[in-house]
Design an enzyme around this catalytic site. Structure first.
Site, PDB file in Angstrom:
ATOM      1  N   THR A   1      11.148  -3.529  -5.438  1.00 11.13           N
ATOM      2  CA  THR A   1      10.952  -4.992  -5.446  1.00 11.13           C
ATOM      3  C   THR A   1      11.260  -5.487  -6.858  1.00 11.13           C
ATOM      4  O   THR A   1      12.407  -5.727  -7.185  1.00 11.13           O
ATOM      5  CB  THR A   1       9.532  -5.380  -4.997  1.00 11.13           C
ATOM      6  OG1 THR A   1       8.569  -4.629  -5.747  1.00 11.13           O
ATOM      7  CG2 THR A   1       9.338  -5.101  -3.517  1.00 11.13           C
TER       8      THR A   1
ATOM      9  N   LYS B   1       7.610   3.224  -5.333  1.00  6.96           N
ATOM     10  CA  LYS B   1       7.966   1.922  -5.864  1.00  6.96           C
ATOM     11  C   LYS B   1       6.705   1.263  -6.396  1.00  6.96           C
ATOM     12  O   LYS B   1       5.595   1.527  -5.932  1.00  6.96           O
ATOM     13  CB  LYS B   1       8.633   1.031  -4.820  1.00  6.96           C
ATOM     14  CG  LYS B   1       7.791   0.586  -3.637  1.00  6.96           C
ATOM     15  CD  LYS B   1       6.762  -0.487  -3.848  1.00  6.96           C
ATOM     16  CE  LYS B   1       7.339  -1.706  -4.559  1.00  6.96           C
ATOM     17  NZ  LYS B   1       6.240  -2.739  -4.785  1.00  6.96           N
TER      18      LYS B   1
ATOM     19  N   THR C   1      -0.041  -0.984  -6.696  1.00 13.13           N
ATOM     20  CA  THR C   1       0.763  -1.673  -5.679  1.00 13.13           C
ATOM     21  C   THR C   1       1.991  -0.861  -5.413  1.00 13.13           C
ATOM     22  O   THR C   1       3.045  -1.148  -5.929  1.00 13.13           O
ATOM     23  CB  THR C   1       1.182  -3.069  -6.067  1.00 13.13           C
ATOM     24  OG1 THR C   1       1.911  -3.589  -4.975  1.00 13.13           O
ATOM     25  CG2 THR C   1       2.062  -3.183  -7.224  1.00 13.13           C
TER      26      THR C   1
ATOM     27  N   GLU D   1       5.812  -4.338 -15.127  1.00 12.59           N
ATOM     28  CA  GLU D   1       6.447  -5.640 -15.355  1.00 12.59           C
ATOM     29  C   GLU D   1       6.241  -6.144 -16.774  1.00 12.59           C
ATOM     30  O   GLU D   1       5.114  -6.377 -17.217  1.00 12.59           O
ATOM     31  CB  GLU D   1       5.887  -6.660 -14.357  1.00 12.59           C
ATOM     32  CG  GLU D   1       6.304  -6.388 -12.928  1.00 12.59           C
ATOM     33  CD  GLU D   1       5.596  -7.261 -11.916  1.00 12.59           C
ATOM     34  OE1 GLU D   1       6.090  -7.323 -10.774  1.00 12.59           O
ATOM     35  OE2 GLU D   1       4.560  -7.854 -12.252  1.00 12.59           O
TER      36      GLU D   1
ATOM     37  N   ASN E   1       5.494 -12.928 -13.506  1.00  9.35           N
ATOM     38  CA  ASN E   1       4.544 -13.170 -12.431  1.00  9.35           C
ATOM     39  C   ASN E   1       4.326 -14.639 -12.146  1.00  9.35           C
ATOM     40  O   ASN E   1       3.769 -15.005 -11.092  1.00  9.35           O
ATOM     41  CB  ASN E   1       3.214 -12.470 -12.744  1.00  9.35           C
ATOM     42  CG  ASN E   1       3.300 -10.980 -12.479  1.00  9.35           C
ATOM     43  OD1 ASN E   1       3.188 -10.536 -11.345  1.00  9.35           O
ATOM     44  ND2 ASN E   1       3.540 -10.200 -13.523  1.00  9.35           N
TER      45      ASN E   1
ATOM     46  N   SER F   1       6.010 -17.676  -4.027  1.00  7.11           N
ATOM     47  CA  SER F   1       6.458 -17.939  -2.667  1.00  7.11           C
ATOM     48  C   SER F   1       7.213 -19.252  -2.573  1.00  7.11           C
ATOM     49  O   SER F   1       7.703 -19.606  -1.524  1.00  7.11           O
ATOM     50  CB  SER F   1       5.239 -17.977  -1.723  1.00  7.11           C
ATOM     51  OG  SER F   1       4.297 -18.907  -2.183  1.00  7.11           O
TER      52      SER F   1
END
Length: 385
Positions: free
Chosen positions: A146, A170, A181, A261, A380, A385
């Site tokens: 992702t 991942k 995650t 990240e 982030n 969305s």
């Protein structure tokens, strides 16, 4: 370096149209036997995605013959329709492989609340099935990414190369205990019964994925599935298998950390001389979750005061007036007072070590985290969305 390194496995990955980028977004890993023993662990989050709810039932009998994984959408909190999509994807995998859908683990990753197009997924299953190959592990690892910038893969050879373990993972954000995650598939061609796989997997994840605490955020989709094909015909001792599996899991966990990240630093926090291992983990995790400490490391500031402040929030056994802290080998704090010159601590490299001496026993543990950067906040805030 893939899940298809051990004998008895084929895999594939393909772009089926779930991601607007057009990048690969569906993977399939299949155990071709002769045995199909398996074990899995899942997120500790009470808010679980549909694939986790499905797969928790699948793994109860210790038999898994295939794992199908999609990126591009988590299929979490998508209602009864979302669960039905998971069910139908498992049935489609069962149909093309001529196996029962109850032997198919389903994994999804991406945005929560995003409804994956069911027909796209079903057609995608047929696409990746047609591409299954003994060298398809790398393609599968690429398809589950992702926000990852690189795929994460590992191979560990058993004694004399008679058996092996392969794995892919991942994850680049929301890395916290109860697995981070992440989606992880691990394969082995050793002969290991399901009960022993479960014992080994829980022991391995306890000191690897469960010690990874990048940003304190726990995902809804975490899944680690281990499959054994028995194709080597070799039965290692449980101790040898657990050691090799732990090595594989630690490698994947550290690869996840390295790709966290926006991170500039990878930080290993080791708590020594604790009364218990649980105390050592609690202390390390408290420091790992301190935004003040993580921001200081980003600013290349060896701020040991922020370490002590975090230690003090725990229930671990220690004397607050007698704590030692080292950063990159420099003991900047002794007996809870300033010691060596903090300017001797070089934080220019990515790897940072923090050692905390509680002087309360002989237990120790390491928790891994990373710094808090501008890039993390930007990524982030932009990933929405």
């Amino acid at each position: 370096m893939s899940v298809t390194h051990p004998a008895g496995f084929v895999a594939a990955g393909a772009a089926i149209g779930l991601k607007s980028s057009g990048k690969p977004d569906l993977a399939l890993v299949v155990n071709t036997g002769p045995t199909f023993d398996s074990a899995s662990v899942f997120t500790g989050n009470r808010c679980k995605a549909n694939p986790v709810l499905w797969s928790e039932q699948v793994v109860k009998d210790g038999v898994v013959r295939a794992v199908v994984l999609n990126s591009g959408g988590a299929n979490c909190y998508t209602g009864p329709e979302g669960f039905q999509t998971t069910h139908q994807v498992a049935e489609e995998v069962g149909k093309v492989l001529d196996i029962g859908s109850g032997d198919v683990v389903v994994c999804s990753t991406g945005l929560i609340g995003l409804v994956n197009d069911r027909q796209t997924l079903l057609a995608g299953v047929r696409t990746v099935h047609a591409q299954l190959a003994a060298d398809g592990g790398d393609a599968a690892a690429q398809a589950i990414m992702t926000t990852d910038t690189v795929s994460k893969q590992v191979v560990v050879e058993g004694a004399g190369g008679a058996w092996s373990i392969g794995g892919m993972a991942k994850g680049a954000g929301m890395l916290a205990p109860a697995l981070a995650t992440m989606l992880v598939v691990i394969t082995t061609d050793a002969v290991v019964p399901a009960a022993d796989l479960d014992t080994a997997l829980r022991a391995a994840t306890r000191v690897s994925f469960d010690r990874l605490d990048s940003d304190g955020c726990q995902s809804t989709n975490d899944t680690v599935t281990l499959m054994a094909s028995g194709a080597s015909g070799v039965t290692p001792s449980l101790a040898d298998f657990t050691a090799a599996l732990t090595e594989a899991c630690r490698s994947l966990a550290l690869q996840l950390l390295a790709d966290a990240e926006g991170a500039d630093h990878e930080i290993a926090i080791t708590t020594v001389n604790a009364a218990t291992e649980d105390d050592a983990v609690e202390v390390g995790r408290s420091v790992a979750r301190s935004n003040l400490f993580k921001a200081a490391v980003f600013g290349k500031d060896p701020n040991w005061g922020r370490v002590l402040a975090s230690v003090g929030t725990t229930s671990a056994a220690f004397d607050p007036a007698d704590l030692d802290v080292a950063m990159n080998g420099v003991w900047v704090c002794r007996e809870s007072t300033p010691a060596e010159d903090p300017s001797l601590v070089d934080l220019s490299d990515r790897e940072v070590t923090v050692t905390i001496d509680l002087k309360s026993g002989d237990a120790e543990a390491t928790v891994w985290t990373n710094d808090l950067t501008h890039a993390y906040v930007h990524e982030n805030s932009a990933y929405s969305s």
